[in-house]
Design an enzyme around this catalytic site. Structure first.
Site, PDB file in Angstrom:
ATOM      1  N   ASP A  25       0.789  -1.355   0.132  1.00 14.12           N
ATOM      2  CA  ASP A  25      -0.072  -0.013   0.112  1.00 14.12           C
ATOM      3  C   ASP A  25       1.104   1.216  -0.186  1.00 14.12           C
ATOM      4  O   ASP A  25       1.965   1.342   0.625  1.00 14.12           O
ATOM      5  CB  ASP A  25      -1.033  -0.080   1.166  1.00 14.12           C
ATOM      6  CG  ASP A  25      -2.085  -0.951   1.234  1.00 14.12           C
ATOM      7  OD1 ASP A  25      -2.536  -1.249  -0.069  1.00 14.12           O
ATOM      8  OD2 ASP A  25      -2.810  -1.236   2.139  1.00 14.12           O
ATOM      9  N   ASP A  52      -6.703  -1.439  -4.871  1.00 11.46           N
ATOM     10  CA  ASP A  52      -7.889  -0.907  -3.869  1.00 11.46           C
ATOM     11  C   ASP A  52      -8.949  -0.190  -4.673  1.00 11.46           C
ATOM     12  O   ASP A  52     -10.215  -0.369  -4.682  1.00 11.46           O
ATOM     13  CB  ASP A  52      -7.480  -0.603  -2.765  1.00 11.46           C
ATOM     14  CG  ASP A  52      -6.667  -1.450  -1.781  1.00 11.46           C
ATOM     15  OD1 ASP A  52      -6.672  -2.669  -1.925  1.00 11.46           O
ATOM     16  OD2 ASP A  52      -5.862  -0.655  -1.017  1.00 11.46           O
TER      17      ASP A  52
END
Length: 157
Positions: free
Chosen positions: A114, A131
């Site tokens: 991330d 995402d």
């Protein structure tokens, strides 16, 4: 013109590869040291051991296998519900491409890579391109399934 199953699979694979490849390319740049800081958004490296908002991180290594089962189960379901698959080929390609990319991260890096940290006015969970593609894919699918389906039903009545 109605899409054939073969055409739908071709489109699905194309979208899958586009999303998967884009996500992995961005993650490669992040892993190689790309960073950015501003007063609104930062690009940082974080390995997420859980799912959204680090939920289920206590499952550790088992989570990736659970996610594989979930994706395989969904794919089998879609192959049995071929009209649903054909109606939302692009959306499913987005979701599957992004999902598989995140699962690959779990195997290769021990967690999902991330990097987007939004912090203007409030702190938000750190997330990645995959995402966003999952959210967009599901969002478009829901909008098309519920809102446009209702319009079609009203026209038929």
């Amino acid at each position: 013109m109605l899409k054939t199953t073969q055409t739908s699979l071709f489109i699905f694979i194309g979208v899958f590869l586009l999303i998967f490849g884009t996500d992995q390319a961005i993650k490669y740049a992040i892993l190689e040291g790309f960073r950015y800081e501003s007063s609104i958004i930062d690009i940082v490296l974080v390995f997420n051991k859980g799912v959204a908002f680090s939920l289920l991180s206590f499952l550790e290594g088992s989570l990736k296998y659970l996610q594989i089962l979930l994706i395989l189960g969904l794919f089998i379901f879609l192959m049995r519900q071929i009209e649903l698959f054909k109606a939302h080929t692009i959306e499913f390609g987005m979701v599957f491409g992004a999902g598989v990319s995140n699962i690959l991260d779990r195997f290769v890096h021990g967690g999902v890579v991330d990097y987007v940290y939004y912090h203007y006015g409030f702190d938000f969970a750190i997330f990645n391109f995959a995402d966003v593609m999952i959210d967009v894919g599901v969002g478009v699918l829901l909008i098309r399934q519920f809102f446009f389906k209702q319009k079609q039903n009203k026209i038929k009545a």
